[in-house]
Write an enzyme that holds these catalytic residues in place. Structure first.
Site, PDB file in Angstrom:
ATOM      1  N   THR A   1       0.821  -1.213   0.000  1.00 18.35           N
ATOM      2  CA  THR A   1       0.000   0.000   0.000  1.00 18.35           C
ATOM      3  C   THR A   1       0.849   1.254   0.000  1.00 18.35           C
ATOM      4  O   THR A   1       0.456   2.287  -0.537  1.00 18.35           O
ATOM      5  CB  THR A   1      -0.937  -0.020   1.229  1.00 18.35           C
TER       6      THR A   1
ATOM      7  N   SER B   1       1.395  -7.458  -0.743  1.00 15.04           N
ATOM      8  CA  SER B   1       2.087  -8.454   0.085  1.00 15.04           C
ATOM      9  C   SER B   1       1.205  -9.642   0.471  1.00 15.04           C
ATOM     10  O   SER B   1       1.709 -10.634   0.984  1.00 15.04           O
ATOM     11  CB  SER B   1       2.707  -7.821   1.332  1.00 15.04           C
TER      12      SER B   1
ATOM     13  N   THR C   1       1.569  -4.194   4.323  1.00 15.20           N
ATOM     14  CA  THR C   1       1.363  -4.472   5.755  1.00 15.20           C
ATOM     15  C   THR C   1       0.857  -5.898   6.008  1.00 15.20           C
ATOM     16  O   THR C   1       1.045  -6.432   7.095  1.00 15.20           O
ATOM     17  CB  THR C   1       0.346  -3.487   6.369  1.00 15.20           C
ATOM     18  N   ASP C   2       0.219  -6.511   4.996  1.00 16.05           N
ATOM     19  CA  ASP C   2      -0.497  -7.765   5.259  1.00 16.05           C
ATOM     20  C   ASP C   2       0.415  -8.904   5.725  1.00 16.05           C
ATOM     21  O   ASP C   2       0.037  -9.677   6.608  1.00 16.05           O
ATOM     22  CB  ASP C   2      -1.277  -8.202   4.013  1.00 16.05           C
TER      23      ASP C   2
HETATM   24  N1  ASP Z   1      -2.700  -5.497   0.780  1.00 20.57           N
HETATM   25  C1  ASP Z   1      -1.672  -4.520   1.090  1.00 20.57           C
HETATM   26  C2  ASP Z   1      -0.345  -5.252   1.135  1.00 20.57           C
HETATM   27  O1  ASP Z   1      -0.092  -5.942   2.076  1.00 20.57           O
HETATM   28  C3  ASP Z   1      -1.962  -3.881   2.385  1.00 20.57           C
HETATM   29  C4  ASP Z   1      -0.980  -2.862   2.828  1.00 20.57           C
HETATM   30  O2  ASP Z   1       0.134  -2.742   2.360  1.00 20.57           O
HETATM   31  O3  ASP Z   1      -1.346  -2.103   3.764  1.00 20.57           O
HETATM   32  O4  ASP Z   1       0.437  -5.138   0.233  1.00 20.57           O
END
Ligand code: ASP
Length: 353
Positions: free
Chosen positions: A34, A81, A114-115
């Site tokens: 993200t 991610s 973040t995932d």
């Molecule tokens: N789906 C995203 C990822 O993990 C979520 C994020 O980065 O906050 O790449």
């Protein structure tokens, strides 16, 4: 764990002038997420595409980086991610080890989604072979958002990576002004900007306005002090999966995994890693066939006590301590890849790292 190293381009973002020569030299490795996401409009913080903004653009959004580090940048990947792959883990770990072996690099920052950030961070914590800082960061809001959190998180991550206090602390996560240990940190919110916590134990420290402070140190061995190696000679990743215990669960998942020749199963158990008797029966049969079984908990904080909710000694199970199921899976994969397979040897690994 063999994976071809992606062809990478290093673009010097700042040249080494006499005015900047004393600044730490930090390599920023971008993987997507993200923090590199973009949405159709600035108020959209959930319907965006992750990993579409290049690392050059991410760095350009933070002009103050030039005052804190000489930054070189590489686009290692551009993934959401949720789709993190084992081959990419191999590429990333090898690239970080190569960079940190160079006298030209003082620290590494990895931008990540973040995932699965906590899984990648713990993998690197166990496999990087340097005491130079490695700092992961991310964002909850895409780069196009009003009040995007990525630019400040990136600046803070570079500041931490360039700070002497971060050396020898293992892999760190700099997020929302806090500095977490890779072993402890978990994502705890689907939407909040303050999305990462280190349950029970708290953050290692904080970073604010250029100042870095650590409030405690990391107790368990990490980075250069582990037996885990990820290099071009590494064997293929062993198949290790997570199954969950809950009311009315069947043994279908465990049986299917055993049929697929799984090498290890981590159980996201209830409470203190307790397991529904139906699944436990299937796991005991799997253990008898040589599958490594690790009990962890789906609760989200606390630890799983050996011989507490199950008779681990008699059943041939291993307990994960305070590691959540997904981090326990990382450690189990590395341990199995290192040739450690017996419950006694694996328990020692979980008690140590
Ligand atoms: N789906 C995203 C990822 O993990 C979520 C994020 O980065 O906050 O790449």
């Amino acid at each position: 764990m063999a994976a071809a190293c992606a062809s990478l381009t290093i673009a010097a973002m700042n040249t080494s002038t006499s005015a900047t020569r004393a600044l730490p030299r930090i390599a920023v490795l971008a993987t997507g997420g993200t923090i590199a996401g973009a949405a159709p409009d600035a108020t959209n913080t959930s319907g965006y595409q992750a990993g579409v903004v290049g690392v050059g653009q991410l760095l350009a959004a933070v002009p103050s980086l030039a005052a804190v580090a000489n930054v070189q940048a590489e686009q290692v990947a551009s993934v959401d991610s949720k789709d993190m792959a084992l081959a990419l883990w191999s590429t990333l770990a090898q690239r970080i080890n190569t960079l940190l072996a160079s006298d030209e690099v003082d620290g590494v920052v990895v931008t990540h989604g973040t995932d699965t950030l906590e899984e990648t961070a713990y993998l690197l914590h166990l496999s990087v072979k340097s005491d130079k800082p490695v700092v992961l960061t991310a964002a909850m809001r895409p780069s196009s958002a009003l009040s995007a959190d990525g630019p400040l998180n990136l600046l803070n991550a570079v500041i931490v990576a360039g700070n002497a206090k971060a050396r020898g602390q293992g892999v760190l996560v700099a997020f929302n002004n806090r500095i977490h240990s890779a072993r402890d940190v978990v994502k705890t919110s689907t939407y909040a900007v303050d999305a990462f916590q280190s349950p029970e134990i708290g953050a290692l420290g904080w970073v604010q306005d250029g100042r870095v402070e650590f409030q405690r140190s990391v107790v368990r061995p990490h980075t250069g002090a582990t037996p885990f190696v990820i290099d071009s000679n590494s064997a293929a990743w062993p198949l290790v999966e997570v199954v969950t215990s809950y009311a009315g669960v069947s043994r279908v998942a465990v049986d299917a995994l055993v049929s697929a020749s799984v090498k290890g199963i981590v159980v996201a158990g209830t409470g203190n890693g307790s397991i529904h008797s139906t699944v436990q029966t299937a796991l005991v049969e799997a253990a008898a066939k040589g599958v490594a079984i690790v009990r962890s908990s789906r609760v989200g904080s606390g630890h799983v006590m050996r011989n507490g909710a199950a008779a681990d000694d008699a059943l041939g199970f291993v307990t994960a301590g305070a590691l959540n199921p997904y981090k326990a899976r990382v450690l189990l994969m590395l341990a199995l890849a290192a040739g450690l397979t017996t419950p006694v040897a694996l328990q020692q690994i979980f008690d140590t790292f």
